[in-house]
Design a protein around this motif. Structure first.
Motif, mmCIF file in Angstrom:
data_model
loop_
_atom_site.group_PDB
_atom_site.id
_atom_site.type_symbol
_atom_site.label_atom_id
_atom_site.label_comp_id
_atom_site.label_asym_id
_atom_site.label_seq_id
_atom_site.Cartn_x
_atom_site.Cartn_y
_atom_site.Cartn_z
ATOM 1 N N ILE A 52 0.863 -1.138 0.048
ATOM 2 C CA ILE A 52 -0.001 -0.108 -0.010
ATOM 3 C C ILE A 52 0.932 1.272 0.134
ATOM 4 O O ILE A 52 1.863 1.335 0.596
ATOM 5 N N ASP A 53 0.489 2.235 -0.902
ATOM 6 C CA ASP A 53 1.286 3.336 -0.978
ATOM 7 C C ASP A 53 0.894 4.359 0.320
ATOM 8 O O ASP A 53 -0.081 4.718 0.546
ATOM 9 N N PRO A 54 1.933 4.540 1.062
ATOM 10 C CA PRO A 54 1.540 5.539 2.427
ATOM 11 C C PRO A 54 1.169 6.780 1.806
ATOM 12 O O PRO A 54 0.344 7.301 2.441
ATOM 13 N N ALA A 83 -13.332 10.689 13.427
ATOM 14 C CA ALA A 83 -11.776 10.078 13.255
ATOM 15 C C ALA A 83 -11.698 8.837 13.463
ATOM 16 O O ALA A 83 -11.041 8.029 12.671
ATOM 17 N N ASP A 84 -12.311 8.138 14.489
ATOM 18 C CA ASP A 84 -12.432 6.739 15.033
ATOM 19 C C ASP A 84 -12.827 5.851 13.665
ATOM 20 O O ASP A 84 -12.202 4.833 13.533
ATOM 21 N N HIS A 85 -13.905 6.103 13.250
ATOM 22 C CA HIS A 85 -14.456 5.565 12.041
ATOM 23 C C HIS A 85 -13.598 5.418 10.871
ATOM 24 O O HIS A 85 -13.427 4.411 10.363
ATOM 25 N N VAL A 86 -13.105 6.568 10.473
ATOM 26 C CA VAL A 86 -12.233 6.591 9.450
ATOM 27 C C VAL A 86 -10.931 5.722 9.678
ATOM 28 O O VAL A 86 -10.648 4.940 8.789
ATOM 29 N N VAL A 87 -10.290 5.902 10.765
ATOM 30 C CA VAL A 87 -9.157 5.124 11.157
ATOM 31 C C VAL A 87 -9.650 3.683 11.111
ATOM 32 O O VAL A 87 -8.685 2.616 10.783
ATOM 33 N N ASP A 88 -10.551 3.216 11.856
ATOM 34 C CA ASP A 88 -11.231 1.792 11.783
ATOM 35 C C ASP A 88 -11.198 1.332 10.226
ATOM 36 O O ASP A 88 -10.793 0.138 10.048
ATOM 37 N N ILE A 89 -11.612 1.853 9.307
ATOM 38 C CA ILE A 89 -11.808 1.647 7.820
ATOM 39 C C ILE A 89 -10.443 1.485 7.293
ATOM 40 O O ILE A 89 -10.030 0.601 6.658
ATOM 41 N N VAL A 117 -7.300 4.020 -3.820
ATOM 42 C CA VAL A 117 -8.093 4.259 -2.636
ATOM 43 C C VAL A 117 -9.216 3.213 -2.457
ATOM 44 O O VAL A 117 -9.355 2.870 -1.244
ATOM 45 N N VAL A 118 -9.862 2.805 -3.725
ATOM 46 C CA VAL A 118 -10.853 1.348 -3.155
ATOM 47 C C VAL A 118 -10.049 0.420 -2.636
ATOM 48 O O VAL A 118 -10.575 -0.474 -1.775
ATOM 49 N N ASP A 119 -8.608 0.054 -2.990
ATOM 50 C CA ASP A 119 -8.039 -1.119 -2.440
ATOM 51 C C ASP A 119 -7.967 -0.964 -1.078
ATOM 52 O O ASP A 119 -8.147 -1.938 -0.259
ATOM 53 N N ILE A 120 -7.648 0.248 -0.432
ATOM 54 C CA ILE A 120 -7.357 0.414 0.988
ATOM 55 C C ILE A 120 -8.883 0.258 1.581
ATOM 56 O O ILE A 120 -8.922 -0.188 2.732
ATOM 57 N N LEU A 121 -9.959 1.081 0.958
ATOM 58 C CA LEU A 121 -11.372 0.726 1.587
ATOM 59 C C LEU A 121 -11.666 -0.545 1.498
ATOM 60 O O LEU A 121 -12.286 -0.969 2.726
ATOM 61 N N LEU A 122 -11.414 -1.387 0.722
ATOM 62 C CA LEU A 122 -11.760 -2.717 0.825
ATOM 63 C C LEU A 122 -11.032 -3.388 1.863
ATOM 64 O O LEU A 122 -11.590 -4.275 2.787
ATOM 65 N N ASP A 123 -9.885 -3.371 1.875
ATOM 66 C CA ASP A 123 -9.175 -4.396 2.727
ATOM 67 C C ASP A 123 -8.295 -3.825 3.791
ATOM 68 O O ASP A 123 -7.626 -4.334 4.670
ATOM 69 N N GLY A 124 -8.071 -2.558 4.038
ATOM 70 C CA GLY A 124 -7.394 -1.967 4.790
ATOM 71 C C GLY A 124 -5.689 -2.060 4.727
ATOM 72 O O GLY A 124 -5.407 -2.710 3.806
#
Lengths: 206, 206
Positions: free
Chosen positions: A152-154, A191-197, B194-201
Motif C-alpha cells: 500500500i502506498d503510504p 476520526a475513529d470511524h475513518v481510522v477503523d476503515i 483508494v478503493v484497495d485501501i477501503l476494501l482491505d485496509g
DNA sequence: ACACCAACCGATCGAACGGTCAGTGATCGT
DNA sequence: ACGATCACTGACCGTTCGATCGGTTGGTGT
C-alpha cells in the motif's frame, strides 16, 4: 507601519475580523469597510497597521500557518503501537482543525486551486508537515516486522486522511444535510470511524 | 431578458467564461468586465441575457448541477460483485469530476462553508445522489450474505469517497507538490488505490 | 412596405472600492 | 515644557464596480 510584532489591541481585532471574514466570504467578497466595521475601527486605521488589503490577507494566512503548526506540535505524543499512533495523529489533526476553524478554512481555501507557487508555499508551511507525519507513521508500520501491508502506498493513505480532514472542516454543513450522517458534529467519532476503515477495510476477514 | 432556453451563441460564450472565472477566481473576485472580455462581448450584452451578476452565477451553478447528474447517469453500469461496483462507481465519480473540472470546482466552492439552505439545495441537487449511490452499494455488500463487514457505517465510507474525490479535484496543485505523490495526474490510479485501501485496509491479514 | 422585437453596443449612472492625507490626542524621553 | 512618535480618525481621491440608458442593426411576420 509600526513594528511587526507587539500588535495593538485594535490591530489584533483587525486581524481577527479579517481572518473570520476572509475565511467565510472569500478574499474578493470582503471589503476593507466590512473588516473595519467588524473590528470596530476606522478604515484608515487598518491602513495604518497594514500596508494593503493583500498584505492584511497574507498576515492572516501567516498567522493561521503558525497556529496550525503550533497546535499540532503541542498535541504530539508518542505511542509504541503504529495503529494507536495513527489514530492519535488523525484525532489531533481533526481537533486542531476544529479548534481553529477560521484558520483552517483560510488555508484550505488558499489551497483550493492555487497556482504552483502558492501551492508549494502552502505545502512547505503546513500541508507538508502534516503529510509527512502521516507517511512516517505509515512507513514505520510497514517496516520489516511492522503490522501493515507493504503493498500500500503510504502517500495515498496520507492523502486520504488529509482529504477526510479537509472535507470535514470545509463542508460541515453539507455533511449535516447528508442522509444517515450522525457524525457531522463529532470529530472524534468521525476520526475513529475513518481510522477503523483505513486499518481493516470493509471486507470481511476470511 | 429573452427566453430562458435556446441561448444565443454569445450567451453561451458568456456562460462558459463566467463558469470558468467563477470556478477559478471566486464570485467576489470576478467582475462583469472580466467575463465580458473573456467572452468577447460587451458588458451591456451580459445584462441583456442575464438579470444580474448573481443570476448569471446561479445559472452557471444550475448548469454544473445538470452536467454532473447527466454525466453520472451516463456512466451507470451494473455489475454483480459489490467490490467491482464500488470500484467502478468511484472511478466514474472521479472521471466525471475530471471531465468537468470547472463545474466541479464551482459546486465544491458552493459547498465550501455554505449556509444551511444552500447546503440543503446542493445536497438535493448533486451530493445527495452521489452519496446515496455509494451508500446503496455499500449496504448491498453488507446484506446477509454480502462480502462486507456489518459493523462499518456506510455513511462514513461514502463520506470518505466523496472527500477523496473533492480533495483530488480542488487541491490538485497541492497534491502535485506533496512528496511521494505520483498519482496527482492519474485519477484512475488514485481511484484504484483508494478503493484497495477501503476494501482491505492497511493491516496485514492474520 | 412597415411594425416589431431580440441582439447588441457605447456612454453613463450612483455606489462602493482600495487607498491617501492632514490632523488630533495621548504618551513618551529629555 | 516640549518636540517626537505613535495610534487613530474623518474627509477625501481616483478608480472600478454592477447596473441602466438610448440607440443601432438585422431578421421575421404581415
Amino acid at each position: 507601519m509600526p513594528q511587526a510584532a507587539g500588535r495593538t489591541e485594535a490591530a489584533e481585532r483587525i486581524l481577527e475580523a479579517a481572518k473570520h471574514l476572509f475565511a467565510r466570504e472569500g478574499y474578493g467578497s470582503v471589503s476593507i469597510r466590512d473588516i473595519a466595521e467588524a473590528a470596530g475601527v476606522s478604515k484608515a486605521n487598518i491602513f495604518h497597521h497594514f500596508a494593503s488589503k493583500e498584505e492584511l490577507y497574507l498576515e492572516t494566512l501567516r498567522r493561521s500557518c503558525e497556529a496550525a503548526r503550533a497546535l499540532l506540535e503541542a498535541f504530539r505524543e508518542e505511542h509504541p503501537c503504529p495503529a494507536h499512533q495513527l489514530r492519535s495523529f488523525f484525532r489531533d489533526d481533526l481537533r486542531q482543525a476544529s479548534d481553529d476553524t477560521d484558520g483552517s478554512l483560510l488555508l484550505i481555501a488558499e489551497g483550493f486551486n492555487a497556482g504552483p507557487q502558492r501551492a508549494r508555499a502552502l505545502v512547505e508551511e503546513v500541508f507538508g508537515a502534516d503529510f509527512r507525519r502521516f507517511t512516517q507513521v505509515l512507513a514505520a508500520g510497514q517496516s520489516s516486522e511492522g503490522p501493515w501491508r507493504t503493498d500500500i502506498d503510504p502517500a495515498v493513505v496520507a492523502t486520504l486522511m488529509i482529504a477526510a480532514n479537509t472535507f470535514f472542516i470545509s463542508h460541515r454543513e453539507v455533511l449535516r444535510q447528508l442522509p444517515g450522517v450522525d457524525f457531522a458534529d463529532d470529530p472524534e467519532r468521525y476520526a475513529d470511524h475513518v481510522v477503523d476503515i483505513l486499518l481493516d477495510g470493509i471486507r470481511k476477514e476470511a
